[in-house]
Motif scaffolding. Structure first.
Motif, PDB file in Angstrom:
ATOM      1  N   UNK A 101       1.186   9.259  -5.962  1.00  0.00           N
ATOM      2  CA  UNK A 101       1.216  10.655  -5.520  1.00  0.00           C
ATOM      3  C   UNK A 101       2.513  11.362  -5.872  1.00  0.00           C
ATOM      4  N   UNK A 102       3.584  10.582  -6.071  1.00  0.00           N
ATOM      5  CA  UNK A 102       4.871  11.178  -6.415  1.00  0.00           C
ATOM      6  C   UNK A 102       5.518  11.956  -5.290  1.00  0.00           C
ATOM      7  N   UNK A 103       5.068  11.704  -4.039  1.00  0.00           N
ATOM      8  CA  UNK A 103       5.647  12.391  -2.884  1.00  0.00           C
ATOM      9  C   UNK A 103       6.019  11.357  -1.818  1.00  0.00           C
ATOM     10  N   UNK A 104       6.963  11.746  -0.955  1.00  0.00           N
ATOM     11  CA  UNK A 104       7.431  10.860   0.108  1.00  0.00           C
ATOM     12  C   UNK A 104       6.572  11.088   1.356  1.00  0.00           C
ATOM     13  N   UNK A 105       5.353  10.553   1.341  1.00  0.00           N
ATOM     14  CA  UNK A 105       4.460  10.681   2.487  1.00  0.00           C
ATOM     15  C   UNK A 105       4.980   9.835   3.655  1.00  0.00           C
ATOM     16  N   UNK A 106       4.919  10.395   4.866  1.00  0.00           N
ATOM     17  CA  UNK A 106       5.344   9.665   6.054  1.00  0.00           C
ATOM     18  C   UNK A 106       4.189   8.824   6.598  1.00  0.00           C
ATOM     19  N   UNK A 107       4.516   7.619   7.070  1.00  0.00           N
ATOM     20  CA  UNK A 107       3.495   6.721   7.605  1.00  0.00           C
ATOM     21  C   UNK A 107       3.896   6.234   8.994  1.00  0.00           C
ATOM     22  N   UNK A 108       2.916   6.259   9.893  1.00  0.00           N
ATOM     23  CA  UNK A 108       3.080   5.677  11.221  1.00  0.00           C
ATOM     24  C   UNK A 108       2.138   4.475  11.295  1.00  0.00           C
ATOM     25  N   UNK A 109       2.715   3.288  11.378  1.00  0.00           N
ATOM     26  CA  UNK A 109       1.939   2.047  11.279  1.00  0.00           C
ATOM     27  C   UNK A 109       1.952   1.329  12.621  1.00  0.00           C
ATOM     28  N   UNK A 110       0.761   0.990  13.099  1.00  0.00           N
ATOM     29  CA  UNK A 110       0.634   0.225  14.338  1.00  0.00           C
ATOM     30  C   UNK A 110      -0.135  -1.054  14.049  1.00  0.00           C
TER      31      UNK A 110
ATOM     32  N   UNK B 165       0.825  -1.207   0.000  1.00  0.00           N
ATOM     33  CA  UNK B 165       0.000   0.000   0.000  1.00  0.00           C
ATOM     34  C   UNK B 165       0.862   1.260   0.000  1.00  0.00           C
ATOM     35  N   UNK B 166       1.888   1.300   0.860  1.00  0.00           N
ATOM     36  CA  UNK B 166       2.757   2.480   0.956  1.00  0.00           C
ATOM     37  C   UNK B 166       3.478   2.728  -0.362  1.00  0.00           C
ATOM     38  N   UNK B 167       4.034   1.680  -0.960  1.00  0.00           N
ATOM     39  CA  UNK B 167       4.751   1.835  -2.226  1.00  0.00           C
ATOM     40  C   UNK B 167       3.798   2.299  -3.337  1.00  0.00           C
ATOM     41  N   UNK B 168       2.596   1.738  -3.347  1.00  0.00           N
ATOM     42  CA  UNK B 168       1.600   2.099  -4.371  1.00  0.00           C
ATOM     43  C   UNK B 168       1.208   3.569  -4.238  1.00  0.00           C
ATOM     44  N   UNK B 169       0.971   4.025  -3.031  1.00  0.00           N
ATOM     45  CA  UNK B 169       0.567   5.413  -2.817  1.00  0.00           C
ATOM     46  C   UNK B 169       1.671   6.385  -3.219  1.00  0.00           C
ATOM     47  N   UNK B 170       2.895   6.037  -2.916  1.00  0.00           N
ATOM     48  CA  UNK B 170       4.005   6.926  -3.254  1.00  0.00           C
ATOM     49  C   UNK B 170       4.212   7.006  -4.758  1.00  0.00           C
ATOM     50  N   UNK B 171       3.993   5.897  -5.452  1.00  0.00           N
ATOM     51  CA  UNK B 171       4.091   5.932  -6.920  1.00  0.00           C
ATOM     52  C   UNK B 171       2.986   6.811  -7.503  1.00  0.00           C
TER      53      UNK B 171
END
Length: 524
Positions: free
Chosen positions: A406-415, A398-404
């Motif tokens: 959006x083209x931005x390095x969004x930060x994620x906090x995963x619990x 999911x994180x890799x897909x979203x970054x591709x």
């Protein structure tokens, strides 16, 4: 302990038999040496709450103690110990400066408070008490808690109901606050007992306010004589983890002098280490008053970076269940249930899970994603561990897909949450998990150094889980790997009890995982 006490503790907590003598000694030393509890009280504590022996000292018990110390301005001896009022020393025989004589406090009175979740129970209850009683400082809340430690065992709704009942009976909010402050034990009564007491006084035309005042005997008299300054500000935490110093605590020391003596350095060195964040003989130091909970939500206030939170609850189950009515060796199937709190991403998560694992059970309800356990040797422990790995795999994709996109390095906090004690024991040691995940293959020497038993660790699941965890936390991949690390993502595991609704949600997830296992069983 007597044989009868040992029998009672073993019946309550059969897993006690698996702990080594060194492990048991370390847990008991916490109560005696760090909390100042009289050794003669240990049998009662263990008999009352034997589950405490199974809790991690560094990751569970000490952080809970520090949380209460900070929010209630108490030193650890007030949280735990039994005091001798005549000599002003802790009953273990050690003299501690600036300590307050208290007949019996906190853990010594109610050991089960240390079994409560720090985030889901202790923190919300203290916050609600402070609101109800309109306390203006931590010292007042600390005095209340020392007088009635069992109040932490009551639910917030129960506290609200008792407060409202008293307010209706006294017809004054100010009088209600005043009488509860004078007699904290009122909030530990059952609602039925409190209502009966009120009805009895009113029916006899008595003065309700006077009748609810505390007895002149016992704890209220002792607490009333306490100085308001608890000297908790001097307490020092010793840890070996620089990045998350309050998530894993190696030792709680009552003063700077005690911390310096423990490490074997001058007091000035400890003070300098606290001010500069320096490491001294492999240890970091901090004051308890600076104790913090490291859960980033929404936005990193220190850097101003927007952080997207992802919270996944995971559970596994098997069919048929292990029981005396099921023949050993009977074919079993496993199921997994994943629940994402962020509803806006559920459909994407379900599509990713279908692509990665294929065996997604149709027509799940709510935010649940039901998977078929795809590996051999289905068991409850293996399915629970696999559910954590499946969560990480879906999050990574999911994180890799979203970054591709959006083209931005969004930060994620995963619990990632689980109620499996077996799985949590394997994954909550972050350093061990990262070390295992840093290797493309593992050797017996590595497993030995990490204290992992091949037979009990299910390494065919744990190792790929550690590899995914390592990538998601930005650790460089080994040369043999074709994968890439994922920067600006922080992943942590928590027990389900660390969330307010964790227990109910986990129960639902286990039932859903069971239904997935039954679905798979019917297909075969």
């Amino acid at each position: 302990m007597t044989k009868e006490q040992i029998r009672t503790a073993m019946l309550k907590q059969p897993s006690l038999i698996q702990y080594s003598i060194d492990t048991l000694r370390a847990k008991l030393n916490l109560f005696v040496d760090e909390l100042g509890i009289d050794p003669s009280l240990l049998p009662r504590i263990i008999t009352s709450s034997p589950a405490l022996v199974g809790y991690s000292l560094a990751d569970n018990l000490r952080p809970k103690v520090c949380h209460i110390m900070r929010d209630c301005a108490l030193n650890q001896f007030q949280v735990g110990g039994e005091y001798n009022a005549s000599s002003h020393t802790v009953s273990t025989g050690h003299a501690y400066p600036h300590q307050t004589p208290i007949v019996s406090v906190m853990v010594a009175t109610s050991p089960s408070i240390l079994t409560l979740s720090r985030r889901a129970k202790i923190a919300p209850t203290l916050s609600r008490l402070s609101e109800l009683l309109e306390y203006e400082n931590q010292n007042e809340l600390g005095e209340f808690l020392v007088a009635a430690p069992r109040v932490l065992l009551h639910s917030i709704s129960s506290l609200n109901n008792k407060f409202n009942l008293l307010e209706d009976a006294l017809q004054s909010k100010s009088k209600t606050i005043e009488i509860i402050r004078k007699n904290p034990s009122l909030m530990t009564w059952s609602l039925t007992k409190l209502r009966e007491r009120i009805d009895h006084v009113l029916d006899s035309n008595g003065d309700l306010y006077i009748s609810l005042k505390p007895s002149k005997k016992g704890r209220p008299r002792v607490i009333a004589a306490l100085p308001r300054c608890a000297k908790y500000e001097q307490a020092v935490i010793i840890t070996s983890n620089e990045s998350k110093p309050f998530d894993s605590i190696a030792l709680i020391c009552s003063t700077l002098d005690a911390a310096a003596e423990k490490i074997g350095v001058p007091k000035s060195v400890v003070i300098q280490a606290i001010d500069d964040g320096q490491i001294v003989r492999g240890n970091y130091f901090s004051y308890v008053r600076d104790f913090k909970d490291h859960i980033a939500i929404g936005k990193d206030s220190s850097s101003g970076i927007n952080v997207t939170s992802l919270s996944v609850y995971a559970a596994g189950n098997v069919h048929p269940s292990d029981s005396q009515n099921v023949a050993r060796g009977q074919r079993k199937t496993g199921g997994v249930s994943l629940h994402l709190l962020e509803e806006s991403h559920v459909d994407e998560f379900r599509a990713i899970a279908t692509k990665l694992f294929g065996g997604v059970v149709p027509n799940p309800s709510g935010n649940a994603i039901l998977l078929v356990y795809p590996l051999l040797n289905a068991s409850k422990n293996r399915c629970d561990l696999f559910s954590l790995w499946a969560s990480l795999r879906v999050v990574e994709y999911f994180v890799k897909k979203k970054r591709r996109e959006q083209g931005v390095m969004q930060h994620y906090d995963v619990r990632v949450f689980s109620d499996s004690n077996y799985a949590m024991k394997l994954v909550t040691n972050t350093d061990r998990l990262l070390k295992l995940g840093s290797t493309f293959t593992y050797s017996e020497d590595l497993l030995s150094s990490l204290n992992l038993n091949r037979a009990h660790s299910n390494l065919d699941i744990l190792h790929p889980l550690a590899r995914t965890f390592s990538r998601l936390n930005g650790q460089d991949e080994p040369p043999e790997s074709r994968n890439e690390k994922v920067d600006c993502t922080n992943v942590r595991f928590f027990h389900s009890s660390d969330c307010l609704d964790g227990a109910d949600l986990s129960k639902m997830l286990k039932l859903q995982a069971k239904s997935a296992a039954k679905w798979q069983h019917s297909k075969q």
